[in-house]
Design an enzyme around this catalytic site. Structure first.
Site, short mmCIF file in Angstrom:
data_model
loop_
_atom_site.label_atom_id
_atom_site.label_comp_id
_atom_site.label_asym_id
_atom_site.label_seq_id
_atom_site.Cartn_x
_atom_site.Cartn_y
_atom_site.Cartn_z
N GLN A 1 0.84 -1.19 0.00
CA GLN A 1 0.00 0.00 0.00
C GLN A 1 0.88 1.25 0.00
O GLN A 1 0.37 2.36 -0.03
CB GLN A 1 -0.90 0.00 1.25
CG GLN A 1 -1.90 -1.14 1.26
CD GLN A 1 -2.50 -1.34 2.63
OE1 GLN A 1 -1.90 -1.95 3.52
NE2 GLN A 1 -3.70 -0.83 2.82
N CYS B 1 -1.46 11.46 -17.37
CA CYS B 1 -2.49 12.40 -17.82
C CYS B 1 -3.86 11.99 -17.28
O CYS B 1 -4.24 10.83 -17.35
CB CYS B 1 -2.51 12.44 -19.34
SG CYS B 1 -3.90 13.38 -20.00
N ASP C 1 6.18 4.69 -1.84
CA ASP C 1 7.52 5.27 -1.79
C ASP C 1 8.59 4.53 -2.59
O ASP C 1 9.72 4.98 -2.69
CB ASP C 1 7.97 5.36 -0.32
CG ASP C 1 7.77 4.05 0.42
OD1 ASP C 1 8.15 2.99 -0.12
OD2 ASP C 1 7.23 4.08 1.54
N ASN D 1 3.31 -6.50 13.42
CA ASN D 1 2.91 -5.13 13.74
C ASN D 1 3.08 -4.89 15.24
O ASN D 1 2.54 -5.65 16.04
CB ASN D 1 1.44 -4.91 13.34
CG ASN D 1 1.12 -3.45 13.13
OD1 ASN D 1 1.64 -2.59 13.85
ND2 ASN D 1 0.28 -3.16 12.16
N PRO D 2 3.81 -3.86 15.62
CA PRO D 2 3.95 -3.59 17.06
C PRO D 2 2.64 -3.12 17.68
O PRO D 2 2.46 -3.19 18.89
CB PRO D 2 5.01 -2.48 17.12
CG PRO D 2 5.07 -1.90 15.75
CD PRO D 2 4.58 -2.94 14.79
N HIS E 1 -1.64 1.21 -4.25
CA HIS E 1 -1.99 2.63 -4.19
C HIS E 1 -1.16 3.48 -5.14
O HIS E 1 -1.00 4.68 -4.92
CB HIS E 1 -1.84 3.15 -2.75
CG HIS E 1 -2.85 2.57 -1.81
ND1 HIS E 1 -2.79 2.73 -0.44
CD2 HIS E 1 -3.97 1.82 -2.04
CE1 HIS E 1 -3.82 2.10 0.13
NE2 HIS E 1 -4.54 1.54 -0.82
N THR F 1 0.51 -2.95 8.48
CA THR F 1 -0.68 -2.31 7.94
C THR F 1 -1.79 -2.31 8.99
O THR F 1 -1.95 -3.27 9.74
CB THR F 1 -1.15 -2.97 6.61
OG1 THR F 1 -2.47 -2.51 6.31
CG2 THR F 1 -1.13 -4.47 6.68
ZN LIG Z 1 -3.29 13.13 -22.26
#
Ligand SMILES: [Zn+2]
Length: 249
Positions: free
Chosen positions: A98, A124, A101, A211-212, A116, A186
Protein backbone atom coordinates in the site's frame (compact mmCIF):
# COMPACT_ATOMS: atom_id res chain seq x y z
CA UNK A 1 6.44 -18.96 16.86
CA UNK A 2 9.34 -18.32 14.49
CA UNK A 3 10.01 -22.02 13.97
CA UNK A 4 6.36 -22.64 13.11
CA UNK A 5 6.50 -19.80 10.58
CA UNK A 6 9.69 -21.25 9.09
CA UNK A 7 8.02 -24.63 8.75
CA UNK A 8 5.01 -23.11 7.04
CA UNK A 9 7.20 -21.15 4.65
CA UNK A 10 9.14 -24.26 3.75
CA UNK A 11 6.08 -26.27 2.82
CA UNK A 12 4.18 -23.44 1.12
CA UNK A 13 3.61 -23.33 -2.62
CA UNK A 14 2.52 -19.73 -2.62
CA UNK A 15 3.22 -16.93 -0.17
CA UNK A 16 1.63 -13.50 -0.15
CA UNK A 17 3.05 -10.47 1.60
CA UNK A 18 0.95 -7.35 2.14
CA UNK A 19 2.79 -4.32 3.44
CA UNK A 20 1.55 -1.00 4.73
CA UNK A 21 2.82 2.27 6.07
CA UNK A 22 4.37 0.70 9.18
CA UNK A 23 7.11 -0.87 7.06
CA UNK A 24 8.18 2.54 5.78
CA UNK A 25 7.74 4.28 9.13
CA UNK A 26 11.06 2.76 10.17
CA UNK A 27 12.65 4.51 7.23
CA UNK A 28 11.35 7.81 8.55
CA UNK A 29 8.24 8.08 6.41
CA UNK A 30 5.33 9.07 8.60
CA UNK A 31 2.18 7.00 8.51
CA UNK A 32 -1.28 8.13 7.57
CA UNK A 33 -2.95 7.19 10.77
CA UNK A 34 -0.37 7.79 13.45
CA UNK A 35 -1.63 10.29 16.00
CA UNK A 36 1.44 12.39 15.30
CA UNK A 37 1.60 11.55 11.59
CA UNK A 38 1.86 14.06 8.82
CA UNK A 39 -1.74 13.78 7.75
CA UNK A 40 -3.17 14.95 11.05
CA UNK A 41 -1.67 18.35 10.36
CA UNK A 42 -3.16 18.53 6.88
CA UNK A 43 -6.61 17.90 5.53
CA UNK A 44 -6.25 14.71 3.48
CA UNK A 45 -9.43 15.44 1.54
CA UNK A 46 -7.89 18.65 0.26
CA UNK A 47 -4.58 17.15 -0.77
CA UNK A 48 -5.27 13.58 -1.75
CA UNK A 49 -8.53 13.64 -3.64
CA UNK A 50 -9.57 14.41 -7.17
CA UNK A 51 -11.78 17.25 -5.95
CA UNK A 52 -8.90 18.76 -4.02
CA UNK A 53 -6.68 18.51 -7.07
CA UNK A 54 -9.23 20.09 -9.38
CA UNK A 55 -10.02 22.95 -7.03
CA UNK A 56 -6.41 23.63 -6.10
CA UNK A 57 -4.11 21.96 -8.63
CA UNK A 58 -0.99 23.97 -7.79
CA UNK A 59 -1.20 23.29 -4.05
CA UNK A 60 -1.72 19.56 -4.55
CA UNK A 61 0.99 19.33 -7.22
CA UNK A 62 3.49 21.12 -4.97
CA UNK A 63 2.54 18.96 -2.00
CA UNK A 64 3.29 15.81 -4.00
CA UNK A 65 6.49 17.31 -5.31
CA UNK A 66 7.58 17.95 -1.71
CA UNK A 67 6.59 14.43 -0.67
CA UNK A 68 8.49 12.96 -3.61
CA UNK A 69 11.60 14.87 -2.57
CA UNK A 70 11.16 13.81 1.05
CA UNK A 71 10.70 10.16 0.09
CA UNK A 72 13.61 10.12 -2.34
CA UNK A 73 15.91 10.98 0.57
CA UNK A 74 14.76 7.91 2.54
CA UNK A 75 16.42 4.52 2.48
CA UNK A 76 15.00 1.01 2.81
CA UNK A 77 15.28 -0.52 6.29
CA UNK A 78 16.02 -4.12 7.38
CA UNK A 79 12.32 -4.98 6.97
CA UNK A 80 12.41 -4.09 3.26
CA UNK A 81 15.65 -6.00 2.77
CA UNK A 82 14.36 -9.08 4.59
CA UNK A 83 11.26 -9.16 2.39
CA UNK A 84 13.41 -8.86 -0.74
CA UNK A 85 15.61 -11.69 0.52
CA UNK A 86 12.58 -13.87 1.20
CA UNK A 87 11.55 -13.37 -2.43
CA UNK A 88 14.96 -14.58 -3.54
CA UNK A 89 15.09 -17.55 -1.16
CA UNK A 90 11.62 -18.88 -1.90
CA UNK A 91 9.92 -19.06 -5.29
CA UNK A 92 6.43 -17.66 -5.62
CA UNK A 93 6.44 -14.94 -2.98
CA UNK A 94 4.07 -12.22 -4.16
CA UNK A 95 4.52 -8.78 -2.68
CA UNK A 96 1.64 -6.32 -2.54
CA UNK A 97 2.16 -2.93 -1.00
CA UNK A 98 0.00 0.00 0.00
CA UNK A 99 3.10 2.17 0.13
CA UNK A 100 3.87 4.62 -2.64
CA UNK A 101 7.52 5.27 -1.79
CA UNK A 102 9.19 2.56 -3.93
CA UNK A 103 11.42 1.46 -1.04
CA UNK A 104 10.67 -2.22 -1.71
CA UNK A 105 12.11 -1.84 -5.20
CA UNK A 106 15.11 0.01 -3.80
CA UNK A 107 15.70 -2.87 -1.40
CA UNK A 108 15.84 -5.31 -4.32
CA UNK A 109 12.29 -6.63 -4.66
CA UNK A 110 11.95 -7.15 -8.38
CA UNK A 111 8.21 -7.57 -8.67
CA UNK A 112 6.09 -5.32 -6.47
CA UNK A 113 2.36 -4.92 -6.93
CA UNK A 114 1.46 -1.37 -5.95
CA UNK A 115 -2.09 -1.14 -4.65
CA UNK A 116 -1.99 2.63 -4.19
CA UNK A 117 0.21 3.59 -7.11
CA UNK A 118 3.51 5.34 -6.49
CA UNK A 119 4.97 8.77 -5.88
CA UNK A 120 7.52 8.55 -8.70
CA UNK A 121 5.25 8.43 -11.73
CA UNK A 122 2.72 10.87 -13.17
CA UNK A 123 0.10 10.48 -15.83
CA UNK A 124 -2.49 12.40 -17.82
CA UNK A 125 -5.92 12.69 -16.20
CA UNK A 126 -7.62 12.52 -19.57
CA UNK A 127 -5.81 10.07 -21.85
CA UNK A 128 -4.08 8.24 -18.92
CA UNK A 129 -0.74 8.13 -20.76
CA UNK A 130 2.36 8.35 -18.54
CA UNK A 131 4.06 11.73 -18.33
CA UNK A 132 7.83 11.52 -18.11
CA UNK A 133 9.21 14.99 -18.77
CA UNK A 134 11.53 15.76 -15.85
CA UNK A 135 11.35 19.50 -16.31
CA UNK A 136 7.57 19.47 -16.39
CA UNK A 137 7.52 17.38 -13.22
CA UNK A 138 9.67 19.96 -11.46
CA UNK A 139 7.39 22.88 -12.25
CA UNK A 140 5.14 24.43 -9.61
CA UNK A 141 1.95 23.73 -11.53
CA UNK A 142 0.74 20.46 -13.01
CA UNK A 143 2.17 20.23 -16.54
CA UNK A 144 0.03 19.57 -19.59
CA UNK A 145 -0.02 16.20 -21.30
CA UNK A 146 2.17 16.16 -24.42
CA UNK A 147 -0.41 14.08 -26.29
CA UNK A 148 -3.78 15.63 -25.50
CA UNK A 149 -3.11 18.73 -23.41
CA UNK A 150 -4.88 17.25 -20.39
CA UNK A 151 -3.79 17.94 -16.83
CA UNK A 152 -1.00 15.72 -15.50
CA UNK A 153 -1.51 14.21 -12.03
CA UNK A 154 0.54 12.07 -9.66
CA UNK A 155 0.08 8.32 -10.22
CA UNK A 156 -1.11 7.71 -6.68
CA UNK A 157 -4.53 6.42 -5.68
CA UNK A 158 -6.45 9.18 -3.95
CA UNK A 159 -9.18 8.98 -1.34
CA UNK A 160 -12.41 7.96 -2.97
CA UNK A 161 -10.68 6.44 -5.99
CA UNK A 162 -10.73 2.82 -7.07
CA UNK A 163 -7.60 0.75 -6.63
CA UNK A 164 -5.97 -0.36 -9.90
CA UNK A 165 -8.27 -3.15 -11.02
CA UNK A 166 -5.67 -5.66 -12.23
CA UNK A 167 -3.53 -5.30 -9.11
CA UNK A 168 -6.46 -5.65 -6.75
CA UNK A 169 -7.77 -8.66 -8.65
CA UNK A 170 -4.34 -10.27 -8.52
CA UNK A 171 -4.18 -9.58 -4.77
CA UNK A 172 -7.59 -11.08 -4.11
CA UNK A 173 -6.88 -14.18 -6.19
CA UNK A 174 -3.52 -14.60 -4.50
CA UNK A 175 -5.07 -14.25 -1.04
CA UNK A 176 -7.50 -17.03 -1.94
CA UNK A 177 -4.86 -19.41 -3.28
CA UNK A 178 -1.87 -18.77 -1.00
CA UNK A 179 -0.66 -21.04 1.80
CA UNK A 180 0.99 -18.36 3.93
CA UNK A 181 -0.08 -14.73 4.16
CA UNK A 182 1.92 -11.98 5.87
CA UNK A 183 0.20 -8.76 6.89
CA UNK A 184 3.05 -6.41 7.71
CA UNK A 185 2.81 -2.92 9.16
CA UNK A 186 -0.68 -2.31 7.94
CA UNK A 187 -3.53 -1.04 10.08
CA UNK A 188 -5.91 -3.42 8.28
CA UNK A 189 -8.51 -0.67 8.31
CA UNK A 190 -8.43 0.65 4.77
CA UNK A 191 -10.66 -1.29 2.41
CA UNK A 192 -10.42 -3.06 0.08
CA UNK A 193 -6.83 -3.95 1.02
CA UNK A 194 -7.99 -4.65 4.57
CA UNK A 195 -10.02 -7.56 3.24
CA UNK A 196 -6.99 -9.44 1.97
CA UNK A 197 -5.87 -11.07 5.25
CA UNK A 198 -9.48 -12.01 5.95
CA UNK A 199 -9.82 -13.59 2.51
CA UNK A 200 -6.61 -15.53 3.18
CA UNK A 201 -7.93 -16.68 6.57
CA UNK A 202 -11.25 -17.81 5.14
CA UNK A 203 -9.46 -19.80 2.48
CA UNK A 204 -7.21 -21.70 4.83
CA UNK A 205 -3.94 -19.80 4.66
CA UNK A 206 -1.63 -19.55 7.65
CA UNK A 207 -1.77 -15.84 8.45
CA UNK A 208 1.02 -13.96 10.17
CA UNK A 209 0.66 -10.40 11.40
CA UNK A 210 3.79 -8.32 11.92
CA UNK A 211 2.91 -5.13 13.74
CA UNK A 212 3.95 -3.59 17.06
CA UNK A 213 0.41 -2.21 17.33
CA UNK A 214 -2.64 -4.41 17.62
CA UNK A 215 -5.13 -4.22 14.77
CA UNK A 216 -8.61 -5.50 14.02
CA UNK A 217 -7.16 -8.77 12.72
CA UNK A 218 -4.80 -9.39 15.64
CA UNK A 219 -7.15 -11.83 17.37
CA UNK A 220 -7.85 -13.75 14.18
CA UNK A 221 -4.37 -14.49 12.86
CA UNK A 222 -2.37 -17.67 13.48
CA UNK A 223 0.82 -15.90 14.49
CA UNK A 224 1.45 -12.38 15.70
CA UNK A 225 4.91 -10.85 15.78
CA UNK A 226 4.42 -7.71 17.82
CA UNK A 227 7.54 -5.98 16.63
CA UNK A 228 8.48 -3.60 13.88
CA UNK A 229 9.11 -5.41 10.61
CA UNK A 230 12.74 -4.26 10.65
CA UNK A 231 13.22 -6.43 13.74
CA UNK A 232 10.81 -9.27 13.07
CA UNK A 233 11.42 -10.01 9.38
CA UNK A 234 15.20 -10.54 9.63
CA UNK A 235 14.43 -13.07 12.40
CA UNK A 236 11.94 -14.81 10.12
CA UNK A 237 14.66 -15.12 7.46
CA UNK A 238 17.23 -16.33 9.95
CA UNK A 239 14.90 -18.98 11.33
CA UNK A 240 13.87 -20.05 7.85
CA UNK A 241 17.49 -20.56 6.80
CA UNK A 242 18.20 -22.48 9.99
CA UNK A 243 15.19 -24.70 9.37
CA UNK A 244 16.15 -25.41 5.76
CA UNK A 245 19.69 -26.30 6.80
CA UNK A 246 18.36 -28.60 9.50
CA UNK A 247 15.87 -30.40 7.30
CA UNK A 248 18.07 -30.74 4.23
CA UNK A 249 21.23 -31.94 5.90
ZN1 LIG B 1 -3.29 13.13 -22.26
Amino acid sequence: MYSEIAKRLYSADKIVILTGAGVSAESGIQTFRDPDGLWTKMNPAELASIDGFLSNPDLVWQWYKARREMMSSKKPNPGHYAIAELQKLIPNVLLFTQNIDRLHQQAGSEVVYELHGNIVENHCMDCKKPYEDDKGCESDSPPKCQFCGGKVRPSVVWFGEMLPYEVLKKAQESAISCDVFFSIGTSAEVYPAADLPLIALRNGAYVVEVNPHRTVISDLVHARLDEASGLAMPKVIEEYKRYVKEIEK
